[in-house]
Design an enzyme around this catalytic site. Structure first.
Site, mmCIF file in Angstrom:
data_model
loop_
_atom_site.group_PDB
_atom_site.id
_atom_site.type_symbol
_atom_site.label_atom_id
_atom_site.label_comp_id
_atom_site.label_asym_id
_atom_site.label_seq_id
_atom_site.Cartn_x
_atom_site.Cartn_y
_atom_site.Cartn_z
ATOM 1 N N GLU A 387 73.535 -2.652 34.857
ATOM 2 C CA GLU A 387 73.690 -2.353 36.380
ATOM 3 C C GLU A 387 72.553 -2.012 37.175
ATOM 4 O O GLU A 387 72.685 -2.428 38.262
ATOM 5 C CB GLU A 387 74.538 -0.905 36.262
ATOM 6 C CG GLU A 387 75.295 -0.248 37.726
ATOM 7 C CD GLU A 387 76.273 -1.046 38.163
ATOM 8 O OE1 GLU A 387 76.852 -0.731 39.001
ATOM 9 O OE2 GLU A 387 76.705 -2.294 37.517
ATOM 10 N N THR A 504 83.521 -8.279 52.068
ATOM 11 C CA THR A 504 82.792 -7.692 50.597
ATOM 12 C C THR A 504 83.259 -7.890 49.533
ATOM 13 O O THR A 504 82.918 -7.657 48.307
ATOM 14 C CB THR A 504 82.031 -6.525 51.018
ATOM 15 O OG1 THR A 504 81.124 -6.315 49.995
ATOM 16 C CG2 THR A 504 83.054 -5.422 51.007
#
EC number: 3.2.1.113
Length: 521
Positions: A387, A504
């Site tokens: 991440e 997005t």
């Protein structure tokens, strides 16, 4: 005495090996690959396997979590954000099914939307930002792809409820809203809201006005941008803090980053201009200024392999960089390339009268950052990215490394999104190869043993099954698999980057003319 092996002995061994291998080969070719796979070639074969993976993973959700907003494949259970569900997973994934031509799955999803979906639920408030990009965006793109008015009607109903969150002194939306009561009662701490969340709703609102002829959504979008671009303290730098006060409209603090709470604000500066056919809007000027700021204040390189990265400035422009980059930042290579070329091929763009040193600079940076984002995958034991990564500035560690607490993988889309855009524009096959390697790693390590379900990982440095995290995010279907599928689409007339802009959450909207006469910013 050495025991002699007879011909008969070796024949038995060969036969045993044959008996063992045939079933394995059969399973590999008929179960792991779609029918007719061996007759397909190159990118078509890969696209077919990605489509099959979507079908298998979606079927698992349909079997054990149908209608639920969240899905936990290990325990085979789902959870709703509202009592009756919001269609979070179904609507977010709907246009991917349409793009892949999955008519049966689309029909079942439509039946759920028609018969089970209601926004008239007042048991909890929901995120304005997430609901806008995933559900409103998903309904709008599904309407465009199908021309089924059901989706547009649901979109209008939802948007009218979301507008209640914009009833503030500045016009910036509150973070949450109750869709049933059309009120926002949750007090945002000192009225602080995320810059990214406030700046990533405009495409959806403008497209809805375009479709319906009702200007209120477009006006709402314009008001938010007037505020976000109007703080003179920051507007000259192109970079803004990740928090804004929705009462005063002023930015709060000095923390600047392109990761969480900042990312899609910069993405939508460009995409709002692309959506309006690159008409030279104030948003394009703001985007160009932000790229200048990124290069001046945030860009850095490792030694000796010269990996480009986008650092953070938690203390503001006058303080030291933090050499940390979220996976979320990997939207930037694609955004830079798209901005430099307006979606045309790189070869064609370089012959344009508008091409210059700025565009060449942005293309180079896009390619450099794309290499770094792929290396975030390539460097791990599983071939999947953590991440968050850090970059070694003291030359005491690996050039790119992750900390244990940041090693989880959520099957995020940003890297494959940028690979899709860079391949479409440059035609460089390396981006397809990188995307394929990432997809194969998902097959190996995100698939549940003995199941056609896919889940997140607790650690990309562990190949153990126990380190699988029990969660399938909706963007696995809505974005990651969609972008991988489109990466191997040879027909560039399908969703061309000169005529479509993806929101997005990877929902494609056709570019629109500004025929509302509302362009006030």
């Amino acid at each position: 005495m050495v025991k002699r092996r007879t011909v008969k002995y070796f024949l038995r061994r060969i036969l045993a090996l044959f008996v063992l291998c045939v079933p394995i080969y059969y399973l590999y070719t008929t179960v792991q690959r779609p029918p007719g796979y061996t007759k397909l070639k190159g990118s078509t074969r890969r696209k077919a396997l990605i489509k099959k993976t979507f079908i298998e993973s979606w079927t698992d959700y349909e079997t054990y979590g149908w209608g639920k907003d969240e899905y936990y494949p290990i325990i085979k259970r789902g959870r709703n954000y509202l009592r009756k569900g919001m269609g979070w997973m179904i609507i977010d994934s709907l246009d991917t099914m349409m793009i892949m031509g999955l008519d049966e799955q689309v029909l079942r999803a439509r039946e759920w939307v028609n018969n089970s979906l209601t926004w008239n639920q007042d048991d909890e408030e929901v995120s304005v930002f997430e609901t806008t990009i995933r559900i409103l965006g998903g309904l709008l793109s599904s309407y465009h792809l199908s021309q089924d008015k059901l989706y547009l009607d649901r979109a209008v109903d939802l948007a009218d409820r979301l507008l209640a969150a914009y009833n503030t002194s500045t016009g910036l939306p509150r973070s949450n809203v109750n869709l049933g009561t059309r009120k926002s009662r949750k007090r945002t701490r000192e009225y602080f809201v995320s810059t990214a969340e406030s700046g990533t709703v405009q495409m959806e609102l403008r497209y809805l006005s375009y479709l319906t002829g009702d200007p209120k959504y477009w006006i709402t979008a314009d008001k938010t941008m007037e505020v976000l671009l109007g703080d003179a303290t920051w507007s000259h730098t192109g970079l803004v803090p990740i928090t804004v006060n929705l009462i005063t409209g002023a930015y709060v603090g000095r923390n600047i980053r392109l990761g969480s709470h900042g990312d899609s604000y910069y993405e939508y500066l460009l995409k709002q201009d692309l959506q309006l056919f690159s008409s030279g809007t104030v948003y394009r000027k703001a985007f160009d200024l932000s790229v200048d700021g990124i290069i001046e204040y945030l860009l850095n390189y490792t030694t000796p392999n010269h990996f480009a990265y986008i650092a953070e400035l938690p203390g503001g422009l006058e303080h030291a960089q933090l050499p940390k980059m979220d996976h979320l930042v990997c939207f930037l290579p694609g955004t830079l390339m798209w901005g430099a070329t307006n979606g045309t091929s790189l070869e064609a763009a370089r012959t344009s009268k508008n091409w210059g040193t700025r565009q060449e600079r942005d293309v180079k940076l896009a390619q450099e950052l794309m290499r770094t984002c792929y290396e975030m995958y390539n460097m791990t034991a599983t071939g999947l990215a953590p991440e968050i990564v850090f970059f070694d500035v003291d030359q005491t560690k690996n050039e790119i490394y992750s900390k244990r607490r940041d090693q989880h993988n959520l099957m995020r889309p940003e890297t494959v999104e940028s690979l899709f855009i860079l391949y479409r524009i440059t035609r460089d096959e390396i981006y397809r190869e990188w995307g394929w390697n990432i997809f194969v790693s998902f097959l190996r390590y995100s698939r549940l043993p003995g199941r056609d379900a896919f889940t997140c990982l607790d650690s990309v440095e562990s190949k153990k099954v126990k380190d699988q995290r029990d969660k399938t995010e909706s963007f696995w279907f809505a974005e990651t698999l969609k972008y991988l599928y489109l990466l191997f689409e040879d027909d560039f007339s399908i969703l061309p980057l000169t005529n479509y802009t993806f929101n997005t959450e990877a929902h494609p909207f056709p570019n629109i003319e500004n025929n509302m006469d509302l362009y006030t910013v």
